[in-house]
Design a protein around this motif. Sequence first.
Motif, PDB file in Angstrom:
ATOM      1  N   PRO A  76       7.731   1.804  -2.865  1.00 14.45           N
ATOM      2  CA  PRO A  76       6.516   2.403  -2.309  1.00 14.45           C
ATOM      3  C   PRO A  76       6.865   3.048  -0.967  1.00 14.45           C
ATOM      4  O   PRO A  76       7.732   2.540  -0.240  1.00 14.45           O
ATOM      5  N   VAL A  77       6.209   4.169  -0.665  1.00 12.80           N
ATOM      6  CA  VAL A  77       6.532   4.897   0.559  1.00 12.80           C
ATOM      7  C   VAL A  77       5.251   5.151   1.350  1.00 12.80           C
ATOM      8  O   VAL A  77       4.220   5.520   0.788  1.00 12.80           O
ATOM      9  N   VAL A  78       5.359   4.920   2.654  1.00 11.54           N
ATOM     10  CA  VAL A  78       4.302   5.282   3.588  1.00 11.54           C
ATOM     11  C   VAL A  78       4.877   6.436   4.407  1.00 11.54           C
ATOM     12  O   VAL A  78       5.881   6.266   5.086  1.00 11.54           O
ATOM     13  N   LEU A  79       4.259   7.611   4.295  1.00 10.30           N
ATOM     14  CA  LEU A  79       4.910   8.807   4.822  1.00 10.30           C
ATOM     15  C   LEU A  79       3.967   9.587   5.719  1.00 10.30           C
ATOM     16  O   LEU A  79       2.777   9.712   5.424  1.00 10.30           O
ATOM     17  N   ASN A  86      -3.492  15.414  10.541  1.00  8.66           N
ATOM     18  CA  ASN A  86      -3.052  14.031  10.687  1.00  8.66           C
ATOM     19  C   ASN A  86      -3.251  13.332   9.359  1.00  8.66           C
ATOM     20  O   ASN A  86      -4.372  13.152   8.905  1.00  8.66           O
ATOM     21  N   LEU A  87      -2.153  12.988   8.755  1.00  8.86           N
ATOM     22  CA  LEU A  87      -2.244  12.484   7.392  1.00  8.86           C
ATOM     23  C   LEU A  87      -1.161  11.441   7.169  1.00  8.86           C
ATOM     24  O   LEU A  87       0.010  11.659   7.489  1.00  8.86           O
ATOM     25  N   ILE A  88      -1.565  10.308   6.636  1.00 10.97           N
ATOM     26  CA  ILE A  88      -0.599   9.319   6.160  1.00 10.97           C
ATOM     27  C   ILE A  88      -0.735   9.287   4.644  1.00 10.97           C
ATOM     28  O   ILE A  88      -1.839   9.152   4.118  1.00 10.97           O
ATOM     29  N   THR A  89       0.396   9.459   3.971  1.00  8.01           N
ATOM     30  CA  THR A  89       0.386   9.531   2.515  1.00  8.01           C
ATOM     31  C   THR A  89       1.092   8.302   1.947  1.00  8.01           C
ATOM     32  O   THR A  89       2.143   7.906   2.449  1.00  8.01           O
ATOM     33  N   ASP A 115      -0.373   3.490  13.429  1.00  6.73           N
ATOM     34  CA  ASP A 115      -1.145   3.190  12.222  1.00  6.73           C
ATOM     35  C   ASP A 115      -0.228   2.791  11.070  1.00  6.73           C
ATOM     36  O   ASP A 115      -0.552   1.899  10.281  1.00  6.73           O
ATOM     37  N   MET A 116       0.913   3.462  10.973  1.00 10.07           N
ATOM     38  CA  MET A 116       1.856   3.094   9.900  1.00 10.07           C
ATOM     39  C   MET A 116       2.375   1.678  10.126  1.00 10.07           C
ATOM     40  O   MET A 116       2.535   0.893   9.177  1.00 10.07           O
ATOM     41  N   GLN A 117       2.617   1.350  11.390  1.00  4.65           N
ATOM     42  CA  GLN A 117       3.052  -0.027  11.697  1.00  4.65           C
ATOM     43  C   GLN A 117       1.960  -1.017  11.313  1.00  4.65           C
ATOM     44  O   GLN A 117       2.241  -2.098  10.779  1.00  4.65           O
ATOM     45  N   ALA A 118       0.713  -0.615  11.593  1.00  4.55           N
ATOM     46  CA  ALA A 118      -0.398  -1.518  11.277  1.00  4.55           C
ATOM     47  C   ALA A 118      -0.543  -1.697   9.765  1.00  4.55           C
ATOM     48  O   ALA A 118      -0.853  -2.788   9.282  1.00  4.55           O
ATOM     49  N   ILE A 119      -0.318  -0.610   9.032  1.00  6.05           N
ATOM     50  CA  ILE A 119      -0.355  -0.722   7.564  1.00  6.05           C
ATOM     51  C   ILE A 119       0.730  -1.704   7.114  1.00  6.05           C
ATOM     52  O   ILE A 119       0.491  -2.598   6.292  1.00  6.05           O
ATOM     53  N   ARG A 120       1.892  -1.544   7.695  1.00 11.19           N
ATOM     54  CA  ARG A 120       2.990  -2.435   7.338  1.00 11.19           C
ATOM     55  C   ARG A 120       2.619  -3.887   7.613  1.00 11.19           C
ATOM     56  O   ARG A 120       2.886  -4.791   6.808  1.00 11.19           O
TER      57      ARG A 120
END
Lengths: 506, 200, 257
Positions: free
Chosen positions: B65-68, B164-167, B85-90
């Motif tokens: 799975p990729v958070v990009l 601003n987009l996290i995919t 935010d990516m860190q928070a998702i992690r």
Amino acid sequence: MKTIPLLVGSAATVALALGLGRGPLLAAEGAGAAKGPVILPPAVLALPVEQAVLTAPPKVPPPITRKHAARVVVHLEVREFVARLADGVDYSFWTYGGTVPGLFIRIREGDVVEFHLENHPSSKVPHNIDLHAVTGAGGGAAATFTAPGHASQFTFKALNAGLYVYHCATAPVPMHIANGMYGLILVEPKEGLPPVDREYYVMQGEFYTTGKFGEEGLQAFDLAKSIDERPPYVLFNGAVGSLVGDKAITAKVGEKVRLYFGVGGPNITSSFHVIGEIFDRVWPEGGTRFVQENVQTTMVPAGGSAIVDFKVDVPGTYILVDHSLSRAFNKGALGMLKVDGPENRVIYSGKEIDAVYLGAQADAGSEAARREAALQVRIAAEIKANPVIAGLTKEAQIEKGKQVYMGLCFACHQADGNGLPNVFPPLAQADYMLADRERAIRTVLKGMTGKVTVNGKTYDSMMPPQEAALSDAQVADVLTYVFNSWGNTGDAFTAAQVKNVRNEAR
Amino acid sequence: MKATAWLCTVLFAAAAMAAPPPMEDCCKEAPPAGPVSARSIYQLDATFCSDTGQCLPLAALRGRPVVLAMFFASCGYACPRLVTDMQAIRGRLPAELRDRAAYVLVSFDPDRDTPAALADYRRQRALDGAWMLLRADSGAVAELAALLGVKYRREPSGNFAHSNLITILNPEGEIVHRREGLGGGLDEAAQAVVAVGKGK
Amino acid sequence: MACVVLSLVGISAAPAAEMVRIPAGDYAPPLRAAGEPERVAVAAFLLDERPVTNADFLRFVTAQPKWRRSRIAPVFTDEAYLQHWAGDLELGPLAPPCAPVVRVSWFAARAYARWAGKRLATTAEWELAAAAGFTRADGKNDPELKHAVQQWIAWPVPAILPDAKRARPDFNGVRGLHGLVWEWVEDFSTAMVTGESRGDSGLDRDLFCGAGAVGSRDPGDYAAFMRLALRSSLTARHTTTSLGFRCARDVPEDSSP
């Protein structure tokens, strides 16, 4: 401003995240990445789902009878095509649903609308829709911005009742609107509108053609005229004559008529007026309260609307105009409401007396008489050169002529123009009458006795002269009616033609 | 400036011809065999190079799975928040998945975001081996942005205006979730990662 | 006829569209954010003399099977890709060989350009080239060009497009920038209109309604607005019946101006 709780919040994306019923997302399916369908709360999901019934002008969808909200699905297709603007004049229209104005949308206050905008693959440019009935930035413009050959969907809740304009809001916006991209959406108040017998949909908009009014051929959009707000055409329902003759809107004496009137613009407002009627009630600017009664002319802004109600009491043809009258006279802004039914001469007598008035009578051969004659010729030429007025004149003459016919002629020649077998000759497709227009005038004025053969049958009866009973104009009117009824077709008769015949024996 | 851009293109084209280097530790699982899904962004055959100087096609991410997100290192406002935010998702992921997923940042700015600049960024933000900081020639950046639905534009200042987009990508590289804007939507994004990280 | 003959020549040959040198100049974007310069300098570049035709594109998909209609990955196009062609490698009556190719996505256009050893023009480059008149470098003051542009924006696009080589050449010798089809540019997506400012950083502008005229350079240049609106409405996967492309290239460094 109000917000739409349904559309806020990120719950919407959960279904997509979990891939519920959908394959992988392809990024940015529409202009500006699509957010995916809104997740509706159970209370909304429980509402009955309806496909909206959309109607082409001048028709209006039936009143909404349900007493509760619904989820209404609207599909509106954008199409670009060339069609008739006036006789001999074509224009490249951009339309919502194939008509100008676009299809009429009718919903109820509190409805949740799932709106689909489909831009036909043959379209050259992107389009969108800004519905003034929508609460939310852009009125749906960004949400429905759609490339050719693509479709967009958005959902809104109709928070405010009223009659709202919708229009395209894609740059250059004035051109999109000038090409016909506007229409009306009625959000009926929860309590409904007062019932009427007839409802019609009329919208005014102006067209900026490179050629002047009536110039034939395919006419291009003229940018300079649009920017200067100098339209050659100001029209009701997208074409010259779209509400005239066979296409006139109709009512019967005693009925209540409601017009949903809007102005698409893009630039010109309307002094909306119906000649010979008084608006009993006006909901100005399309709002939900009728604030005025007994209105002659109501001002409708570009991108605005009005609802007008009136009862029709007297038969006849009522002309809808923008009372900035050059637009009606020279640019096409007129339509017709034809009212059938018994006369009520107490309310409206018609012309009662036509007597000689010597005050300004010019002597034959005088300078004044020559001027008068020259003026008549000029007016006649003007009318003939202007198809709108000519058409209008003839229509009006036929209407007036019918009144004369029903008063004087129908007893013998019958309402259907077929006469009485072996007694009175027919007028319907009557070879004898149609063969000679001047003789027809003479017959009405001077009467006729002796044998006459019509359509192979011989009649021998007496027609009384009418020259004392009818004015020149009335003779012209009744003949115009007779020559344009029951399958007969012919030019209008003029009072001048009648006058010539009347004078020949004097 | 155009000359510079072309120079970069030439350099990267040359790099692309070299044999793909070995995967980083975090990528040691062999990518699944077989053709890439037709709906995968790994259809993109451009080459991306990391701050450690390794170059690979995006398809090297297959199987995880990729958070990009796309960003640029000198971005002062939005991009740091995207990384946070990516860190928070992690942080919201189960432990097993937390290190198995890949966290990928791709730069808009190949001119300024050199491998060294990206390495600096990694240090500043203390990004561990699960993070990949990538750059590519401007054409590859444009195509990736188009696949993701990211709009961006270089401003005269040299900075980038951008969506601003996290995919979230599934192991096949198909987009399964998009978090638009800044802040919020972290739970949903994490759920999306969990949903596609199952079955391992 | 020339391009029909060409299409019969070996399929591996690179397309033979002539390129024209567009002199350096500048471009004033129709919409400008605060702080952006009014004019953008554009270096001289080479531009295809005409749009890419169906015959050209047929050679490309013949050489590069992954871009054929039946094989192209859906991440790279919508469902209408080359839908007017008769088959994967067959043009058919709706796609005359010499007509501009349409219904191609940005990805496909870029792939073609890469295959041809070229690239797409940037918006600034395309607009600079399109600013040329027929009889003078400055199209703004060329009534014939103005008329042609007016006609083009006023009419629908015909179902069968005309021959790209017969379009009237402009002052630089480029054909069909106005009056044939819309054309993809490399940075089409920088014409950003999302109406969704929370999703953007520094992109809070709006092309819709009256807002479209705020900060606009020449609100009377409707053709420029239509191009801007079209580019804004597209994503890289989109195809339309009137959207094609042509290729550009940098001027080789050793060439004299």
